[in-house]
Design a protein around this motif. Structure first.
Motif, PDB file in Angstrom:
ATOM      1  N   MET A   1       0.824  -1.199   0.000  1.00 12.92           N
ATOM      2  CA  MET A   1       0.000   0.000   0.000  1.00 12.92           C
ATOM      3  C   MET A   1       0.867   1.261   0.000  1.00 12.92           C
ATOM      4  O   MET A   1       0.517   2.273  -0.602  1.00 12.92           O
ATOM      5  N   MET A   2       2.009   1.221   0.694  1.00  8.29           N
ATOM      6  CA  MET A   2       2.909   2.372   0.693  1.00  8.29           C
ATOM      7  C   MET A   2       3.480   2.614  -0.701  1.00  8.29           C
ATOM      8  O   MET A   2       3.686   3.763  -1.110  1.00  8.29           O
ATOM      9  N   GLY A   3       3.727   1.547  -1.437  1.00 10.64           N
ATOM     10  CA  GLY A   3       4.200   1.698  -2.811  1.00 10.64           C
ATOM     11  C   GLY A   3       3.170   2.395  -3.677  1.00 10.64           C
ATOM     12  O   GLY A   3       3.499   3.296  -4.465  1.00 10.64           O
ATOM     13  N   LEU A   4       1.903   1.991  -3.559  1.00  4.70           N
ATOM     14  CA  LEU A   4       0.832   2.638  -4.320  1.00  4.70           C
ATOM     15  C   LEU A   4       0.672   4.088  -3.880  1.00  4.70           C
ATOM     16  O   LEU A   4       0.531   4.990  -4.712  1.00  4.70           O
ATOM     17  N   ALA A   5       0.691   4.320  -2.571  1.00  3.25           N
ATOM     18  CA  ALA A   5       0.521   5.674  -2.057  1.00  3.25           C
ATOM     19  C   ALA A   5       1.609   6.604  -2.579  1.00  3.25           C
ATOM     20  O   ALA A   5       1.340   7.757  -2.953  1.00  3.25           O
ATOM     21  N   ALA A   6       2.844   6.116  -2.615  1.00  2.00           N
ATOM     22  CA  ALA A   6       3.955   6.938  -3.099  1.00  2.00           C
ATOM     23  C   ALA A   6       3.767   7.305  -4.570  1.00  2.00           C
ATOM     24  O   ALA A   6       4.039   8.440  -4.990  1.00  2.00           O
ATOM     25  N   GLN A   7       3.310   6.349  -5.363  1.00  2.66           N
ATOM     26  CA  GLN A   7       3.069   6.625  -6.783  1.00  2.66           C
ATOM     27  C   GLN A   7       1.951   7.641  -6.967  1.00  2.66           C
ATOM     28  O   GLN A   7       2.028   8.532  -7.819  1.00  2.66           O
ATOM     29  N   LEU A   8       0.899   7.522  -6.174  1.00  2.58           N
ATOM     30  CA  LEU A   8      -0.209   8.469  -6.275  1.00  2.58           C
ATOM     31  C   LEU A   8       0.242   9.869  -5.864  1.00  2.58           C
ATOM     32  O   LEU A   8      -0.120  10.868  -6.493  1.00  2.58           O
ATOM     33  N   GLN A   9       1.032   9.943  -4.786  1.00  3.85           N
ATOM     34  CA  GLN A   9       1.551  11.244  -4.369  1.00  3.85           C
ATOM     35  C   GLN A   9       2.414  11.872  -5.466  1.00  3.85           C
ATOM     36  O   GLN A   9       2.374  13.087  -5.682  1.00  3.85           O
ATOM     37  N   ALA A  10       3.195  11.052  -6.165  1.00  3.73           N
ATOM     38  CA  ALA A  10       4.034  11.561  -7.251  1.00  3.73           C
ATOM     39  C   ALA A  10       3.187  12.134  -8.385  1.00  3.73           C
ATOM     40  O   ALA A  10       3.657  12.978  -9.155  1.00  3.73           O
ATOM     41  N   CYS A  11       1.940  11.667  -8.462  1.00  4.74           N
ATOM     42  CA  CYS A  11       1.006  12.178  -9.475  1.00  4.74           C
ATOM     43  C   CYS A  11       0.225  13.391  -8.959  1.00  4.74           C
ATOM     44  O   CYS A  11      -0.698  13.870  -9.629  1.00  4.74           O
ATOM     45  N   GLY A  12       0.557  13.855  -7.744  1.00  7.89           N
ATOM     46  CA  GLY A  12      -0.128  15.001  -7.186  1.00  7.89           C
ATOM     47  C   GLY A  12      -1.429  14.681  -6.501  1.00  7.89           C
ATOM     48  O   GLY A  12      -2.269  15.561  -6.293  1.00  7.89           O
ATOM     49  N   VAL A  13      -1.609  13.423  -6.134  1.00  6.00           N
ATOM     50  CA  VAL A  13      -2.860  12.973  -5.523  1.00  6.00           C
ATOM     51  C   VAL A  13      -2.704  12.934  -4.007  1.00  6.00           C
ATOM     52  O   VAL A  13      -1.700  12.443  -3.488  1.00  6.00           O
ATOM     53  N   GLU A  14      -3.710  13.424  -3.287  1.00  5.89           N
ATOM     54  CA  GLU A  14      -3.712  13.325  -1.831  1.00  5.89           C
ATOM     55  C   GLU A  14      -4.082  11.894  -1.429  1.00  5.89           C
ATOM     56  O   GLU A  14      -5.023  11.313  -1.968  1.00  5.89           O
ATOM     57  N   VAL A  15      -3.349  11.351  -0.483  1.00  4.30           N
ATOM     58  CA  VAL A  15      -3.558   9.967  -0.051  1.00  4.30           C
ATOM     59  C   VAL A  15      -3.764   9.931   1.462  1.00  4.30           C
ATOM     60  O   VAL A  15      -3.053  10.612   2.209  1.00  4.30           O
ATOM     61  N   ARG A  16      -4.712   9.134   1.903  1.00  6.01           N
ATOM     62  CA  ARG A  16      -4.919   8.891   3.333  1.00  6.01           C
ATOM     63  C   ARG A  16      -4.859   7.381   3.554  1.00  6.01           C
ATOM     64  O   ARG A  16      -5.567   6.632   2.880  1.00  6.01           O
ATOM     65  N   VAL A  17      -4.032   6.952   4.476  1.00  7.32           N
ATOM     66  CA  VAL A  17      -3.817   5.533   4.728  1.00  7.32           C
ATOM     67  C   VAL A  17      -4.463   5.145   6.057  1.00  7.32           C
ATOM     68  O   VAL A  17      -4.152   5.726   7.099  1.00  7.32           O
ATOM     69  N   CYS A  18      -5.367   4.178   6.002  1.00  6.38           N
ATOM     70  CA  CYS A  18      -5.965   3.610   7.209  1.00  6.38           C
ATOM     71  C   CYS A  18      -5.267   2.292   7.491  1.00  6.38           C
ATOM     72  O   CYS A  18      -5.320   1.367   6.669  1.00  6.38           O
ATOM     73  N   ALA A  19      -4.612   2.195   8.637  1.00  9.11           N
ATOM     74  CA  ALA A  19      -3.855   0.992   8.974  1.00  9.11           C
ATOM     75  C   ALA A  19      -3.735   0.887  10.485  1.00  9.11           C
ATOM     76  O   ALA A  19      -3.935   1.878  11.195  1.00  9.11           O
ATOM     77  N   PRO A  20      -3.421  -0.302  10.994  1.00  7.22           N
ATOM     78  CA  PRO A  20      -3.203  -0.448  12.440  1.00  7.22           C
ATOM     79  C   PRO A  20      -2.103   0.483  12.931  1.00  7.22           C
ATOM     80  O   PRO A  20      -1.193   0.844  12.166  1.00  7.22           O
ATOM     81  N   PRO A  21      -2.147   0.873  14.186  1.00  9.89           N
ATOM     82  CA  PRO A  21      -1.177   1.844  14.713  1.00  9.89           C
ATOM     83  C   PRO A  21       0.265   1.365  14.681  1.00  9.89           C
ATOM     84  O   PRO A  21       1.189   2.178  14.806  1.00  9.89           O
ATOM     85  N   ASP A  22       0.491   0.054  14.512  1.00  7.66           N
ATOM     86  CA  ASP A  22       1.853  -0.485  14.451  1.00  7.66           C
ATOM     87  C   ASP A  22       2.698   0.191  13.373  1.00  7.66           C
ATOM     88  O   ASP A  22       3.925   0.221  13.464  1.00  7.66           O
ATOM     89  N   PHE A  23       2.045   0.705  12.333  1.00  8.94           N
ATOM     90  CA  PHE A  23       2.775   1.181  11.163  1.00  8.94           C
ATOM     91  C   PHE A  23       2.914   2.699  11.124  1.00  8.94           C
ATOM     92  O   PHE A  23       3.288   3.270  10.095  1.00  8.94           O
ATOM     93  N   ALA A  24       2.610   3.367  12.246  1.00 10.94           N
ATOM     94  CA  ALA A  24       2.665   4.828  12.276  1.00 10.94           C
ATOM     95  C   ALA A  24       4.059   5.356  11.958  1.00 10.94           C
ATOM     96  O   ALA A  24       4.226   6.276  11.141  1.00 10.94           O
ATOM     97  N   GLU A  25       5.085   4.787  12.607  1.00  7.25           N
ATOM     98  CA  GLU A  25       6.448   5.273  12.396  1.00  7.25           C
ATOM     99  C   GLU A  25       6.905   5.054  10.965  1.00  7.25           C
ATOM    100  O   GLU A  25       7.523   5.930  10.344  1.00  7.25           O
ATOM    101  N   LEU A  26       6.594   3.885  10.417  1.00  6.45           N
ATOM    102  CA  LEU A  26       6.988   3.564   9.051  1.00  6.45           C
ATOM    103  C   LEU A  26       6.335   4.520   8.061  1.00  6.45           C
ATOM    104  O   LEU A  26       6.986   5.053   7.153  1.00  6.45           O
TER     105      LEU A  26
END
Length: 423
Positions: free
Chosen positions: A1-26
């Motif tokens: 999901m981070m790979g997809l999010a990064a690609q979308l951000q590179a296209c100028g798209v706002e991304v919001r990620v819903c995930a367990p709190p374990d991944f906050a730092e990452l």
């Protein structure tokens, strides 16, 4: 999901990620905002393997059943995703069925496109492989036809989750669904796995060469003779950008001798973690190699203070794996793909879920060995390492690495933006 999010951000798209709190730092390190979703997965997994049998005096209340937990998961996920998705143009979901069902419900309420993505082929219906078996829900041993097994799988998922999902759909003004699995997967799910490493059966055109870094049109694969099989869109694996340097002390260890064997089990909490660690270190030493131990969620620790062993935490595996002799791991989709891209031989010690599939693929491709069972001994792991460390396996691993696509997330981002533009 981070790979997809990064690609979308590179296209100028706002991304919001819903995930367990374990991944906050990452996620924070990647500049991705996190909307916390549910409880810590690490804490729940660790508790599941470490808790001891209670005495009658301290026995807790009976554990909640899957349907009850599914109801709670759907409700909590819907609340978090609905808040995060306000103003968004699409919802991409993966994971456990009740959580993904909540994601689809949010998309329906917003009237925006919804996509379900799987990271390994055998999660999706096909006559070419059986479904995963749910704990406590064994299938009759005499049933071997995959079509029948998938029908039973649909019935099981309806029984476990259908009531909870439809009850909560009613509370938000949505109609009930008859087949929760196909409702969540849709008739056009995405498969974010490399076509060589994790091919969808009956590949549309397996002979097509793909040029790294170029966005290709993915094949939509229909499975003949299996009416309920979805038209799967295989995008290629979603690989997140990672330019983190290796820590200085790790660099020093790598430079101090021959390439070590990496041993790590990622997010698997391992019931007998130190026994596994001892076996692994003994097995690697038996092959005349140094050991690089990844602590992971099992909190693996070195068994002595000899200088041929070193322990690390979260590091850039994309860089690290190119500098090791072999990778011993649990067989998660990400670790398997990263090792395959690095051209390094693998030994997969599968624990659960998709991991036996990836173990089989590694062995079948000739890029490593599949350990027989989840609990290695020094002897069994040494034998598997002997296979993986053979010169011909390293040659084969490097050859396969050259075929692994790196554009999967870019393909998926383009598909998603096209779907949004079509409304």
């Amino acid at each position: 999901m981070m790979g997809l999010a990064a690609q979308l951000q590179a296209c100028g798209v706002e991304v919001r990620v819903c995930a367990p709190p374990d991944f906050a730092e990452l996620l924070d390190g990647a500049g991705l905002p996190l909307v916390p979703l549910g409880r810590s997965i690490r804490k729940m997994a660790t508790k599941a393997v470490t808790e001891t049998k209670p005495t009658p005096a301290t026995a807790p209340a009976p554990a909640k059943g899957l349907p009850e937990r599914a109801a709670e998961m759907f409700a909590a996920t819907y609340a978090s995703v609905a808040a995060a998705a306000e103003g968004c143009d699409a919802v991409v979901a993966t994971g456990l069925l009740p959580a993904a069902a909540a994601g689809r419900a949010v998309a329906e309420k917003l009237g925006v496109p919804y996509v379900f993505v799987a990271y390994f082929p055998t999660y999706l219906p096909s006559p070419h492989h059986p479904p995963l078996v749910w704990p406590g829900r064994p299938v009759p041993p005499e049933v071997t036809d995959n079509r029948v097994l998938w029908d039973l799988n649909a019935d099981t998922l309806n029984e476990l989750f259908g009531g909870a999902i439809n009850t909560h759909r009613a509370t938000i003004g949505l109609p009930p669904v008859g087949d929760v699995r196909d409702h969540v997967f849709t008739d056009r799910p995405w498969l974010a796995a490399d076509p060589v490493l994790g091919p969808w059966p009956e590949s549309a055109d397996p002979g097509v060469a793909h040029t790294p870094g170029v966005v290709h049109t993915p094949g939509v694969v229909h499975t003949p003779g299996f009416a309920d099989a979805p038209a799967v869109v295989q995008t290629g694996a979603w690989i997140r950008p990672d330019d983190r340097p290796l820590p200085a002390d790790l660099e020093a260890f790598l430079d101090a001798g021959d390439p070590p064997v990496y041993v790590g089990f990622g997010s698997m909490p391992l019931r007998d973690a130190q026994d596994v660690t001892r076996a692994a270190i003994e097995a690697v030493r038996a092959q005349g190699r140094r050991v690089l131990l990844s602590r992971g969620w099992a909190d693996l620790a070195l068994t002595d203070d000899q200088d041929d062993c070193f322990a690390v935490g979260e590091v850039n595996q994309q860089v690290l794996f190119r500098r090791v002799a072999a990778v011993v791991h649990h067989g998660g989709a990400g670790t398997t793909t990263t090792a395959a891209r690095a051209g390094v031989p693998q030994v997969v010690v599968p624990q659960m879920a998709d991991q036996p599939y990836w173990a089989g693929r590694v062995a079948g491709l000739g890029i490593g060995a599949a350990h027989d069972g989840p609990v290695p001994t020094a002897g069994s792991l040494s034998a598997a390492l002997a296979v993986a460390l053979a010169p011909e396996v390293r040659v084969r691993a490097r050859a396969v690495a050259a075929t692994i696509r790196v554009d999967g997330a870019a393909v998926a981002a383009k598909l998603l933006l096209d779907a949004i533009s079509r409304g």
